[in-house]
Design a protein around this motif. Sequence first.
Motif, PDB file in Angstrom:
ATOM      1  N   SER A  32       0.892  -1.350  -0.005  1.00  0.00           N
ATOM      2  CA  SER A  32       0.002   0.135  -0.004  1.00  0.00           C
ATOM      3  C   SER A  32       0.771   1.319   0.166  1.00  0.00           C
ATOM      4  O   SER A  32       1.865   1.341   0.811  1.00  0.00           O
ATOM      5  N   LEU A  33       0.511   2.227  -0.802  1.00  0.00           N
ATOM      6  CA  LEU A  33       1.267   3.463  -0.974  1.00  0.00           C
ATOM      7  C   LEU A  33       0.162   4.616  -0.376  1.00  0.00           C
ATOM      8  O   LEU A  33      -0.899   4.689  -0.686  1.00  0.00           O
ATOM      9  N   ARG A  34       0.567   5.367   0.810  1.00  0.00           N
ATOM     10  CA  ARG A  34      -0.238   6.296   1.514  1.00  0.00           C
ATOM     11  C   ARG A  34       0.635   7.481   1.368  1.00  0.00           C
ATOM     12  O   ARG A  34       1.654   7.634   1.407  1.00  0.00           O
ATOM     13  N   ARG A  35      -0.285   8.786   1.450  1.00  0.00           N
ATOM     14  CA  ARG A  35       0.064  10.036   1.515  1.00  0.00           C
ATOM     15  C   ARG A  35      -0.689  10.772   2.795  1.00  0.00           C
ATOM     16  O   ARG A  35      -1.759  10.824   2.804  1.00  0.00           O
ATOM     17  N   GLY A  36       0.282  10.678   3.912  1.00  0.00           N
ATOM     18  CA  GLY A  36      -0.452  11.196   5.333  1.00  0.00           C
ATOM     19  C   GLY A  36      -1.236   9.928   5.663  1.00  0.00           C
ATOM     20  O   GLY A  36      -1.033   8.608   5.515  1.00  0.00           O
ATOM     21  N   ASN A  37      -2.724  10.063   5.777  1.00  0.00           N
ATOM     22  CA  ASN A  37      -3.596   9.517   6.233  1.00  0.00           C
ATOM     23  C   ASN A  37      -4.486   8.787   5.001  1.00  0.00           C
ATOM     24  O   ASN A  37      -5.380   7.906   5.262  1.00  0.00           O
ATOM     25  N   LEU A  38      -3.983   9.279   3.791  1.00  0.00           N
ATOM     26  CA  LEU A  38      -4.946   8.990   2.786  1.00  0.00           C
ATOM     27  C   LEU A  38      -4.190   7.680   1.840  1.00  0.00           C
ATOM     28  O   LEU A  38      -2.847   7.711   1.589  1.00  0.00           O
ATOM     29  N   THR A  39      -4.856   6.521   1.501  1.00  0.00           N
ATOM     30  CA  THR A  39      -4.174   5.496   0.859  1.00  0.00           C
ATOM     31  C   THR A  39      -4.404   5.867  -0.578  1.00  0.00           C
ATOM     32  O   THR A  39      -5.532   5.987  -1.062  1.00  0.00           O
ATOM     33  N   LEU A  40      -3.386   5.995  -1.180  1.00  0.00           N
ATOM     34  CA  LEU A  40      -3.441   6.210  -2.536  1.00  0.00           C
ATOM     35  C   LEU A  40      -3.602   4.971  -3.611  1.00  0.00           C
ATOM     36  O   LEU A  40      -4.324   5.202  -4.450  1.00  0.00           O
ATOM     37  N   HIS A  41      -2.917   3.918  -3.070  1.00  0.00           N
ATOM     38  CA  HIS A  41      -3.014   2.804  -4.081  1.00  0.00           C
ATOM     39  C   HIS A  41      -2.474   1.523  -3.161  1.00  0.00           C
ATOM     40  O   HIS A  41      -1.652   1.606  -2.188  1.00  0.00           O
ATOM     41  N   THR A  42      -3.161   0.546  -3.496  1.00  0.00           N
ATOM     42  CA  THR A  42      -2.734  -0.884  -2.950  1.00  0.00           C
ATOM     43  C   THR A  42      -2.549  -1.989  -3.802  1.00  0.00           C
ATOM     44  O   THR A  42      -3.751  -2.262  -4.737  1.00  0.00           O
ATOM     45  N   ALA A  43      -1.734  -2.728  -4.046  1.00  0.00           N
ATOM     46  CA  ALA A  43      -1.309  -3.603  -4.937  1.00  0.00           C
ATOM     47  C   ALA A  43      -1.377  -5.223  -4.271  1.00  0.00           C
ATOM     48  O   ALA A  43      -0.718  -5.336  -3.160  1.00  0.00           O
TER      49      ALA A  43
END
Length: 477
Positions: A70-81
């Motif tokens: 998972s890639l997150r910016r702050g508390n927001l998940t941008l993408h999960t593979a």
Amino acid sequence: MLHNVSEWNSSVQCYFHCGSSREKERAEVIAYRRLDQPQLLLISPVKLGHAYNLSCFVPNVSPVRNLSVSLRRGNLTLHTATFWGHSQEKLEDVLVTHKATAQLEDHGQSITCQAVLDLQPYGPLFNNSTAQVLEVYDFPDPPTLTASPPPLQKTADIHLETGEELNLTCSARSAIPAANITLLMDGEPLQPHSGDSWSVGVVGLLWDQPGKHTLNCTVTVGPEKRSKELVVHVYEFPTPQLHVSTDVPVAMQEVSGRCELPGGHREGIELQVVVGQSALVSWRPSPLPFTLQVKEEHDGSELRCEAKVEGRAPKWSDVVRLNVSAPPHMDDQLCPPTHTWTEGQEVNQWCRARGKPNPVVTCHKDGTIILMQQPCIVSRNHSGTYWCNASNALGTTGRSITVRVEYWDINVGLLVALAVLAAVLVAGGAVVYRLYYRKKKIRQYKLQKEQQRLLALGDFSNGAAAAPNGSGPGAQP
């Protein structure tokens, strides 16, 4: 117990006998490797509004199908593979990438890559993560390098007089985030004072010698670096020097001279020479030669040289006060060729001359010398022709003058006759007046007596009444 498992994916069969029967069970054996720390591949800082890739690399993963990244910016998940379709038979390197666009609010946010290898319920759960801070920058406008005093011309160069202070401010107010600003003078760093988050400055720069200096402001924002330069020309604006051939000229003499500046001055300084309130030679570069045809009216005038340069108050040389000498000069206004006087009048300086030093004027008639500085009472003996000279240290001049005196002789007999006639007239007038006065007084006295008599008698029976001046009705004059 199984030892030295060498296959990532294998099947284990177990046989057993129960009585006369033979049975077996089969189980799948999946080997795993402990999860390594993921590596976050972030190109930072990122220019505002530009797209950027968030990449997370997880090496040597097995079994991959149990991995999620998972890639997150702050508390927001941008993408999960996830990787459910992958085989279980080897170690694999995993690279997960997500594209995003840099926004202003993204600056300072934490970018996190989380890798989870979940082998539950039959195995362990591995959860590793790594993070970086995202830097978003913007540098839309070049830096500004301002000086006080500002440049005098339209060019970027600054011209300063020696000893004149210069203040500098370098700003990058449009930069995001606050920029790293460096000030250099001739390649050497300056020690600026703190301004604010977008600017720094130095105050009190000065030079005591003429020269050329380069001031550089370098601003770094993210990976971008921009510079701004100013060239400072330090010059001397000296007081102009005035040289004249003589400060005591003679009228109609030509005086020459030169106005100039000492060495080391900047270009663009112009000079002019002024005599009195008039320009003798208008603005030109140094040196400035001049000539002046001296006249008597220049006496006492000031001769000076002025220097000017754009943006500066003019400077003046020492003043040369002209002390003009002149030989004697006589004209019809100063010494008229003819005079008409009246006997008995007082005359003074009836012949004068102009010159410096002041000329001494003398007039001669029949061997008699008359000083013009002394007043005299005119007599008929002053009639005649005079020769008048004017002299001073520079020479002598002269002219002929004719004097005519008007006079009248006194007639004594006429004066005596007039006096006798006047006496007779005065005596006759006195006699006439006396007779008139006596008659008038006597009449008034008689009228008053008659009135008093009538009043005493009281004779008013016939309605008579006293009239003015004592007369009654019917009274005869």
